[in-house]
Structures are given as structure tokens and as C-alpha cells.
Design an enzyme around this catalytic site. Structure first.
Site, PDB file in Angstrom:
ATOM      1  CG  ASP A   1      39.004   3.583  -8.625  1.00  0.00           C
ATOM      2  OD1 ASP A   1      39.394   3.795  -7.459  1.00  0.00           O
ATOM      3  OD2 ASP A   1      39.727   3.752  -9.613  1.00  0.00           O
ATOM      4  CD  GLN A   2      33.948   3.837 -11.165  1.00  0.00           C
ATOM      5  OE1 GLN A   2      33.345   4.646 -10.481  1.00  0.00           O
ATOM      6  NE2 GLN A   2      34.873   4.214 -12.028  1.00  0.00           N
ATOM      7  CB  ILE A   3      32.577  -1.235  -5.376  1.00  0.00           C
ATOM      8  CG1 ILE A   3      31.985  -1.917  -6.608  1.00  0.00           C
ATOM      9  CG2 ILE A   3      31.884  -1.740  -4.108  1.00  0.00           C
ATOM     10  CD1 ILE A   3      32.251  -3.406  -6.673  1.00  0.00           C
ATOM     11  N   GLY A   4      34.390   0.816  -4.139  1.00  0.00           N
ATOM     12  CA  GLY A   4      35.081   1.236  -2.930  1.00  0.00           C
ATOM     13  C   GLY A   4      35.135   2.727  -2.710  1.00  0.00           C
ATOM     14  CG  ASN A   5      37.166   5.577  -4.717  1.00  0.00           C
ATOM     15  OD1 ASN A   5      37.735   5.484  -3.633  1.00  0.00           O
ATOM     16  ND2 ASN A   5      37.832   5.625  -5.860  1.00  0.00           N
TER      17      ASN A   5
ATOM     18  CG  ASP B   1      46.159   4.098 -10.701  1.00  0.00           C
ATOM     19  OD1 ASP B   1      44.944   3.834 -10.714  1.00  0.00           O
ATOM     20  OD2 ASP B   1      46.653   5.013 -10.016  1.00  0.00           O
TER      21      ASP B   1
ATOM     22  CD  GLU C   1      42.150   4.875 -13.379  1.00  0.00           C
ATOM     23  OE1 GLU C   1      41.090   5.043 -12.750  1.00  0.00           O
ATOM     24  OE2 GLU C   1      43.260   4.831 -12.827  1.00  0.00           O
TER      25      GLU C   1
END
Length: 603
Positions: free
Chosen positions: A389-393, A266, A300
Site C-alpha cells: 500500500d505505502q509504495i504502490g498507492n 484486509d 489491518e
């Protein structure tokens, strides 16, 4: 346990001799070791009995004694009792006692598993807690394998405070969180995945510790750089050999002891110095593993450090490609999407042809970002439309099924599934899930209030959330309802069944025709056909050309078709007549192969 690198068969039990923590030795004793340079005296406490530990010049405190399996223990430093930072298990949570774990207590069943070649990977990212824990995930593995996935990626499982968390607030990276199940239940799940032909990737966080339960600053302040700060506090000091060893041993433990097939590291752009990444990669590649064992190392990395992908690292999450695809699908342009909103079609063409969009130019903050990546293989990049990330953030955790036109979304999914890059999907994408995935934690008191307020303040500059009252709609991360609402729900409908069949057919096509030809694959070019429309070409390892045309616009575009190409897939199917007339319809994706002379890919 040492493993003969020439062996083609793994032993029935596996362990890794870690430098720190409670290590069960061959002579029946257990060696306890803690690096506490800030402490003159450390005691091991078991059942309220204190055993003095011996300190060396480097600040290592060591003691070897006979203890029973599953013994619980803490370290006493002054008037504090602290868990072991290298604890293998924390049944009572991060603030409780640590537990001695003998790795040889688990007898592995799938001992002929050697892993899988990276180019065959099709990844499903999952949150273990949202799927019910290790045991329930184990029961779901046959369904995931039937969908066409060849690997599952676990969001971080290191012990964290509370019963629910994304996992990036872990504080004891050696100990699987007890809320998900025991050590042996985790191993059983991995064993079953391997039996089904599924590789297991684990997301690990080496750039920071969570806000509750990290005792290291109290007795090992040298673990951190007091003068270097990150969004999570003082930076970890990877220059110190003890610190580097702590994390390298953790990586090797997951690979050797748990037979994890790959690690996704990460946010490595926050790790300094970056030479630690080279040290870690070399340690994994030179680990004593059975012959033929496949191990993947995935990054990442906001810095787009392409040179790492020419060394010991297998691939990187391609955030650039995701970001530009998201802009094309949603027209959003706030936050980091602003970097890709000026010329998204050209950026997509660059990502498909060269890997990264940012290869050394300035971003929206005026920072130079990235390195040239044109020479890298397509399989050096992990391509996705969605991840945690791209959903939850997002403020309200929406998936693309709730944000994008369905025809465009399906066309883009064809690109992800059938591009020579390695595809990754987030749990539920395989059936068109519409359940949100929120950011969630399980904190109390002042910390809970700070997390709640910080979460809402984070989006104060986003259109639609500048009004404080509207920001109150952003779910409280600590509310149980926020977590339960994030559990993927599969509706029992014909639409869901049709989506599942469609998705499985895509992945079957990838495995049958594309994966066997990906070794030696290289990108050729990507042409901009019109706004929101591109035509990408790759040369496969057998010399054939693999081509994908994508049109996410509302207008048909001209696409004269070469008679030497054959259509492998077209989405939607009724766009075939137009393609035969040299037209790529709006909201369409087509996959073609240019045959070798005298040879046909499809009978």
C-alpha cells in the site's frame, strides 16, 4: 477429514469440509451446494448435461453425484451459467467453469511442522505474480530464509479478472488464481516453506468482491446490504449466517487444507457488524487442529480496535507507526500523512511506548479513531517502513530508497528490525531495492478507462499533480509495462551485496538475542530527546531492558550513556566514538541492553 486435536503429527493429506462448493465426500461422491435464495431452480451442468439440484427452505441448492477428479462444472440459473462462488479452482479464469478439486490428491511431506511462535516472526511481504508465480517463489524461498526471514506473507491470491492484479479485486476467494499456478503447486510451495522453517501468511479480503466476475447479486441478493454502501458498492451482509459461514469456511480451508500459518485480514474496519470478526476469530481458535499448531490472525484495521487484540487476534499492522516514520523520513504531509505532521516526534514516541498513536482522539476528518492500547504487548503490533500500500498507492510507486536519505533509512530500518514489535519488510527491502511498485490491473474497455481515470483523479489534490498534464505521468494500471516495471530487480553490484549482508546481520541479531526474550516483553517508556530524536525502552521477558535511541535529524543530540548498558548495534558504526562521549550523532540509531546484575547477554 477430521483431525484429532490430541495428535502431534499431521496426516499426510488435509482437507476442510466446506459448507458450500464442490466437496469430495468419503463415499466417493461429490456434494455440490450453492446458496441461491433468489433462485427457485438451479442446475449443475457438466459437459452440457444438466442435473437438477434440490432446494431447501433457506435457499441452499444441493446435489451429490459421482464425478471424475478435475471435472469442470457450472451452475445454470435461468438463462445464466455461473461459476461456483466457492470454487476451489478456476483454470479458465473467473468467467470460466469451476473445477472439482480433491484436497487429498496432494500428499504433504513436511508433516511435523507445527508452525512457529508469533514472537519469532520476521515477515517478508511478497506479490506472487511479480516474483513469477508459486513455482518461482518456491525456488526463491532458500534465499529468503538465508536473509533471516521466518515468514512470508502472500498478497491475496484469490481468483481475479485478467492475468495481473494486486489481488484485492478477487471474486472467488476459495480458488487460487490460475495465473500463479495450480492448487498443488501452491501446496508444494507451502510444503517447501515449512521444510525451510518459514511460516506462510496469506492476505485475505473479506470486505468486498472485485468488479468483474461476481455473480452473487444475480441469485443471492441477500448476500449484500442494499442500503449500506462502501467504496466498492453494496456492503456484504455479515449478519446472515450463510454469509458468515461462507467466509469462515474460507479461512478454515486455508488453515486446514493448505496449512497456511496465518491470515492477514484486509481493511476489517469496513466490515459490519464487527461482531463477525469475533465470530471468525473464535471459529479459528476453536478449530480442530493438531496439538501445538500455531495459527496467527493479523488485522489491518483503521479503527485501531485494540479490544480485538485482547481476544482471538494476534496482532495488527501498525499503520500509525508507519505513517509517522514516513513523515520523519520524507517530510511528506499530504493525505493521511497530515494526521501525523503536526508533532511527528511526539507521535513516534507514543507509538513506540503505547502501540497506536490514535487511541480515541479526532483525526483530520473530525472522526474519533482508535482505542487505548497501552496495555498491549509490543508483539501485538506489526511494524514496517514499507508495504504494498505505502509504495504502490503513491502516484509514481517510489520506494523509500528513492525518497529518503540513505543514512536515515538505514537507521529507521534498525528500529524496525530490532524493535520488540514484529517487523515486516516488503519484497526487495532486504537488498535496498529501487524498483518501483505500481498499482496494476488487467481490465479492458470501459472498466479499464474508469480505473485509469480514477487512479489519476485520486491524486489531483496532491502537490505536483494538480496539473492534468502532469497527472498523465501516472502509469496506466492496465498497461503491461506498468506491471513489468514493478517486478523487483536486483542489481549485481557491491552496494547490493553489502546491503544484503548488513540486513542479514540485523535479522540474525534479532533471532539470536531479542526473539528468545520477547515472551512477556512490555514497553516502559519513550523519551523525546529533540526534534526527530527519541529514546525508547522495553523490559524483556527475562527482566533485561532493551533500549533504542534514534536520531533522524541533522543535529547531534546529547545522550549520556548509563555504564550499565551495552551497545548491541550502532548504525553507522563510526558513530560509536561520539556515543562514548555522550552524543547521539545525526542520522544514527543505537540499540542497547541493560544487563541483569551478574549476567551478560553478550560474551
Amino acid at each position: 477429514m477430521s483431525v484429532n486435536p490430541a495428535s502431534t503429527q499431521s496426516p499426510a493429506t488435509s482437507c476442510h469440509n466446506c459448507t458450500y462448493g464442490a466437496q469430495v465426500l468419503d463415499d466417493g461422491t461429490t456434494r455440490f451446494r450453492l446458496w441461491a435464495p433468489g433462485a427457485d431452480r438451479v442446475e449443475l451442468v457438466i459437459d452440457d448435461i444438466a442435473f437438477p439440484m434440490e432446494r431447501d427452505a433457506e435457499g441452499n441448492h444441493t446435489l451429490a453425484i459421482e464425478v471424475d477428479p478435475d471435472t469442470r462444472y457450472v451452475y445454470r440459473i435461468g438463462d445464466r451459467q455461473v461459476p461456483d462462488p466457492a470454487s476451489r479452482a478456476q483454470p479458465g479464469g473467473v468467467l470460466g467453469a469451476s473445477t472439482v478439486v480433491d484436497p487429498c490428491d496432494y500428499v504433504w511431506k513436511c508433516n511435523d511442522w507445527r508452525g512457529a511462535p508469533w514472537h519469532t516472526a520476521v515477515i517478508c511481504e511478497v506479490h506472487v505474480g511479480a516474483l513469477g508465480g508459486f513455482d518461482t517463489l518456491c525456488q526463491a524461498l532458500p534465499r529468503l530464509a538465508a536473509c533471516g526471514f521466518t515468514a512470508i506473507e502472500l498478497m491475496p491470491i484469490a481468483s481475479f479478472q485478467g492475468d495481473r492484479n494486486w489481488g484485492y479485486d478477487g471474486v472467488l476467494p476459495y480458488a487460487p488464481d490460475a495465473s500463479y499456478g495450480s492448487v498443488n503447486v501452491l501446496k508444494t510451495m507451502i510444503d517447501e516453506a515449512h521444510r525451510l522453517g518459514l511460516a506462510v501468511i496469506l492476505d485475505v479480503v473479506y470486505n468486498h468482491f472485485g468488479p468483474v466476475g461476481n455473480e452473487l447479486p444475480n441469485y443471492a441478493p441477500e448476500f449484500f446490504c442494499a442500503d449500506v454502501h462502501t467504496p466498492w458498492g453494496a456492503a456484504i451482509d455479515f449478519r446472515r449466517p450463510q454469509v458468515a459461514r461462507y467466509f469462515i469456511d474460507n479461512a478454515l480451508m486455508w488453515i486446514n487444507e493448505y496449512r497456511i500459518d496465518g491470515l492477514r485480514l484486509d481493511a476489517v474496519h469496513t466490515i459490519q457488524p464487527q461482531t463477525f470478526l469475533e465470530e471468525l476469530g473464535a471459529a479459528v481458535r476453536h478449530a480442530c487442529l493438531p496439538r501445538g499448531r500455531q495459527v496467527w490472525l493479523i488485522l489491518e484495521n483503521e479503527n485501531n480496535a485494540a479490544h480485538l487484540l485482547r481476544g482471538d487476534y494476534t496482532a495488527q499492522w501498525n499503520d500509525d507507526a508507519h505513517n509517522v516514520l514516513h513523515v520523519l523520513l520524507t517530510s511528506e504531509h499530504e493525505g493521511y500523512y497530515a494526521d501525523f505532521a503536526k508533532q511527528p516526534t511526539e507521535d513516534l514516541a507514543k507509538a513506540l511506548a503505547e502501540g497506536f498513536v490514535f487511541q480515541g482522539q479526532h483525526d483530520r476528518r473530525g472522526l474519533l479513531r482508535g482505542e487505548p492500547s497501552q496495555d498491549l504487548r509490543p508483539t501485538s503490533f506489526v511494524l514496517f517502513l514499507q508495504n504494498h500500500d505505502q509504495i504502490g498507492n503513491r502516484p509514481l510507486g517510489e520506494r523509500l530508497t528513492c525518497l529518503a536519505n540513505e543514512a536515515d533509512l538505514r537507521a529507521a530500518m534498525v528500529l524496525v528490525a530490532l524493535s520488540p514489535m514484529i517487523p515486516l519488510f516488503f519484497m526487495g527491502e532486504e537488498w535496498g531495492c529501487r524498483t518501483p511498485f505500481y498499482y496494476f490491473t488487467d481490465y479492458e474497455g470501459e472498466l479499464a478507462q474508469k480505473v485509469r481515470e480514477g487512479r489519476r483523479e485520486e491524486f489531483s489534490h496532491f502537490s505536483g499533480f494538480t496539473d492534468p498534464e502532469r497527472r498523465e505521468r501516472i502509469p496506466d494500471p492496465n498497461a503491461l509495462d506498468t506491471y513489468t516495471a514493478s517486478i523487483p530487480r536486483m542489481e549485481d553490484s557491491e552496494l547490493v551485496l553489502e546491503w544484503k549482508r548488513w540486513f542479514a546481520e540485523l535479522l540474525q541479531l534479532r533471532q539470536r538475542f531479542l526473539c528468545p526474550r520477547l515472551e512477556g516483553c512490555c514497553a516502559l517508556d519513550c523519551e523525546v530527546l529533540a526534534e526527530k530524536a527519541v529514546y525508547a525502552r522495553w523490559r524483556l521477558g527475562d527482566g533485561r531492558h532493551w533500549e533504542i535511541a534514534l536520531n533522524l535529524s541533522n543535529q547531534d543530540v546529547s545522550l549520556p550513556r548509563d555504564p550499565a548498558t551495552r551497545v548491541i548495534w550502532i548504525e553507522p558504526q563510526d558513530a560509536m566514538d561520539a556515543l562514548d562521549r555522550g552524543v547521539l550523532q545525526s542520522h544514527t540509531a543505537v540499540v542497547l541492553v541493560r544487563e541483569l546484575k551478574g549476567e551478560r547477554l553478550l560474551a
